[in-house]
Design a protein around this motif. Structure first.
Motif, PDB file in Angstrom:
ATOM      1  N   PHE A   1       7.235  -5.022  -4.722  1.00 41.78           N
ATOM      2  CA  PHE A   1       6.700  -5.530  -3.887  1.00 41.78           C
ATOM      3  C   PHE A   1       8.021  -5.775  -2.543  1.00 41.78           C
ATOM      4  CE2 PHE A   1       2.637  -7.081  -7.001  1.00 41.78           C
ATOM      5  CZ  PHE A   1       1.978  -6.243  -6.215  1.00 41.78           C
ATOM      6  N   THR A   2       9.061  -4.847  -3.087  1.00 43.79           N
ATOM      7  CA  THR A   2       9.839  -4.495  -1.574  1.00 43.79           C
ATOM      8  C   THR A   2      10.239  -3.416  -1.146  1.00 43.79           C
ATOM      9  OG1 THR A   2      11.384  -5.562  -4.098  1.00 43.79           O
ATOM     10  CG2 THR A   2      10.712  -7.270  -2.633  1.00 43.79           C
ATOM     11  N   SER A   3       9.962  -2.343  -2.384  1.00 47.02           N
ATOM     12  CA  SER A   3      10.259  -1.460  -1.744  1.00 47.02           C
ATOM     13  C   SER A   3       9.670  -0.218  -1.176  1.00 47.02           C
ATOM     14  CB  SER A   3      11.738  -0.804  -2.428  1.00 47.02           C
ATOM     15  OG  SER A   3      10.921   0.353  -3.930  1.00 47.02           O
ATOM     16  N   ALA A   4       9.401   0.189  -0.506  1.00 47.05           N
ATOM     17  CA  ALA A   4       8.019   0.926  -0.106  1.00 47.05           C
ATOM     18  C   ALA A   4       9.060   2.902  -0.015  1.00 47.05           C
ATOM     19  CB  ALA A   4       8.385   1.285   2.018  1.00 47.05           C
TER      20      ALA A   4
ATOM     21  N   TRP B   1       4.382   7.480  -4.844  1.00 47.44           N
ATOM     22  CA  TRP B   1       4.529   5.977  -4.803  1.00 47.44           C
ATOM     23  C   TRP B   1       3.618   5.480  -6.236  1.00 47.44           C
ATOM     24  CZ3 TRP B   1       1.556   1.327  -4.859  1.00 47.44           C
ATOM     25  CH2 TRP B   1       3.455   0.510  -5.419  1.00 47.44           C
TER      26      TRP B   1
END
Lengths: 295, 306
Positions: free
Chosen positions: B68-71, B55
């Motif tokens: 900060f919005t997609s894992a 990641w």
């Protein structure tokens, strides 16, 4: 030639000097310092037991820090050693791709102590970080890992546990030395897998379990990078481990005498726990070949 | 507690290298368990272990908002600008300087570590001398001594002799085999090697230094590689040492520079920090994979700290 005493001693000389110069001398010196007040500017001033008295009676931050350190070790060491044993047990069979898994489980212990990984952990456990995004996808409430004092400890515990690879490799070596015939005999007698694990595997590798626990304990009590980088000891000092407190007192506030006293408390704690473990090992660690005489 | 009192048999019980590799891993006749179940469990754990690292690589290409919005791993775009910006840093030096500094610490340290630890391990494994048992116990005991207890007085000593803000405090102690873990690892390894070759060489008239160089060192190669890899990665990762001893930014290694890049400004360009974290991990990852085979074997022969 192997009996040549002078030559052997010559080869070992660097180590003797190293121990005297960089271990024993600092060790004694830190003990002496712990009875002084010293700020690096004025010469050290002997104050007797004052530092120890202060931290025992008048320093709530020390008590907090001691509690945090003990809690961290109590959670992190069994988790790391337990995981290492569990995974080593699963890996201890003929498996295709075993090398891939070994490497995959080992990498975090190699990189885990670095500042880059501590940075990574800040993102993983941020309010809208990776862990919370996954939690929300699973329909759970996000958790303020780094801001909530009830959860912050878990971020550093999980970082420590994540690095179980090195302990796992040691377990794997030990497991592969357990003779197959023991399992075959147990199977003939109808022992279940769980029974085999608890009655054969675990007793036979107790020396290695013991070794791993002691080494990991020493590491846990010194953990610095994680709490320093990820939580900075907070929130509300909930991750303010002793190593951090010692660093602050010694190198940020320059209370060197007090820092020395603190580090001696840490040393006494680790030494005491190690001594206790060695004492208790008589009752639960079995060395092959000496089992009968010793009991 | 007297440090020398500690029993060493617990550690002796850790298998020596030669014994650590039986030819066949354990396979049981009847109940082998379900291999698929085992794979599912292992793969699940492997994902948890590796995904954060993957990641990080993906995130280095993302925008601040996307981080900060997609894992997910895949970024929307492949944007290397974070690397360029991160590399430049907010200081007058680039990460090229910091990497060079890291190597200036790491490489000399590795060299002196290998020399001193091999000599000492040779003495412990192959010679009898006065005080050997006591010295060996001391060595084991120092493996358990929390280093942080020694930091403060060591700092004062190095300050006294004027070594602060230089790399000497980070390198010189290693020349005295103070990284006792490595000595222990090498001793364990040597114990697993039969002495036949050495005896033959002795009969042919080798003295002990020739023996060391021509027989022992080649046999120790896998263990020495482990020492190099560990010392490389641990020194690259070391943070507290440089933090205490180094004062001028121009001498900072990567670990300190990375910390600085977070603390420097209020509005952190997170992508830059992430990109540099990725770069900071690359040398260690490369060294790990280059030596992985020897390395895990060598590590198996003793204890490893993580």
């Amino acid at each position: 030639m192997y009996e040549n005493k002078k030559l052997g001693f010559m080869f070992v000389l660097p180590f003797v000097l190293g121990v005297l110069l960089f271990k024993l001398f600092p060790f004694v010196m830190s003990f002496a310092l712990s009875f002084t007040q010293y700020d690096l500017i004025d010469p050290p001033q002997f104050v007797g037991l004052q530092n120890y008295e202060e931290l025992a009676t008048a320093d709530p931050l020390f008590r907090k820090s001691l509690g945090v350190t003990l809690l961290f070790a109590l959670l992190a060491v069994p988790l790391r050693v337990g995981f290492a044993l569990l995974i080593a047990h699963v890996l201890n069979f003929k498996l295709r791709g075993i090398n891939f898994f070994r490497a995959a489980f080992y990498i975090p212990s190699i990189l885990g102590g670095s500042i880059a990984v501590a940075v990574l952990w800040r993102f993983v456990f941020a309010k809208n970080g990776l862990v919370n995004l996954v939690l929300m996808k699973l329909g759970m409430e996000p958790i303020a890992w780094l801001a909530d004092e009830h959860y912050s400890m878990w971020t550093i515990v999980l970082l420590f546990t994540w690095q179980f690879g090195s302990a796992m490799v040691i377990f794997l070596a030990a497991l592969q030395n357990v003779s197959v015939s023991l399992y075959e005999a147990a199977e003939c007698d109808g022992a279940s897998k769980a029974q085999q694990f608890w009655k054969i595997t675990v007793p036979l590798i107790t020396p290695v379990i013991f070794f791993n626990m002691i080494m990991q304990m020493v590491h846990a009590f010194q953990e610095f990078n994680g709490p320093y980088m990820i939580t900075e000891g907070g929130p509300l000092h909930s991750t303010y481990v002793l190593a951090l407190y010692i660093y602050d007192q010694s190198f940020r506030f320059f209370n060197l005498g007090y820092g020395a006293a603190l580090s001696w408390v840490l040393f006494a704690l680790v030494g005491g726990l190690a001594a206790f473990s060695f004492w208790s090992s008589k009752y639960w660690v079995f060395y092959s070949g000496e089992k009968e005489q010793k009991r | 507690m007297s440090r020398a009192d500690i029993r060493t048999d617990a550690i002796d019980a850790v298998p020596a290298h030669g014994a650590a590799r039986p030819p066949e891993p354990l396979v049981l006749g009847r109940d082998r368990g379900n291999p698929w179940l085992r794979y599912v469990a292992l793969i699940a754990v492997a994902i948890v272990m590796l995904y954060p690292l993957l990641w990080l690589v993906g995130a280095s290409f993302k925008s601040n908002a996307e981080i900060f919005t997609s894992a997910g791993f895949w970024p929307d775009r492949l944007d290397f600008s974070a690397y360029a910006k991160g590399w430049k840093t907010s200081t007058e030096y680039t990460f090229a300087t910091y990497f060079l500094n890291s190597f200036l610490i790491t490489i000399p340290r590795i060299i002196v570590t290998v020399i001193s630890c091999v000599l000492v391990a040779y003495a412990f494994a192959r010679f009898e001398f006065w005080g050997k048992k006591l010295l060996f116990s001391i060595m084991i005991a120092t493996m358990m001594l929390p280093l942080i207890v020694l930091r403060l007085p060591q700092y004062l000593v190095f300050r006294e002799i004027g070594w602060l803000d230089s790399y000497l405090p980070l390198i010189v102690p290693s020349a005295f085999a103070t990284d006792t873990f490595f000595v222990f690892m090498l001793v364990q390894f040597l114990r697993g090697i039969p002495r036949d070759m050495e005896e033959a060489a002795q009969i042919d008239g080798c003295n002990s230094l020739q023996l060391l160089w021509h027989i022992i060192v080649p046999m120790l190669k896998p263990a020495i590689i482990s020492v190099i890899v560990f010392q490389f990665i641990w020194t690259m990762n070391d943070f507290m040492g440089p933090l205490i001893y180094l004062a001028s930014v121009e001498k900072y290694p990567v670990s300190l520079a990375l910390k600085m890049s977070i603390g420097a400004t209020e509005e952190v360009e997170w992508a830059n920090v992430i990109a540099i974290s990725v770069v900071a991990l690359i040398p260690s990852v490369l060294v790990f994979f280059a030596a992985q085979r020897h390395f895990i074997e060598g590590a198996t022969s003793s204890g490893v700290k993580g």
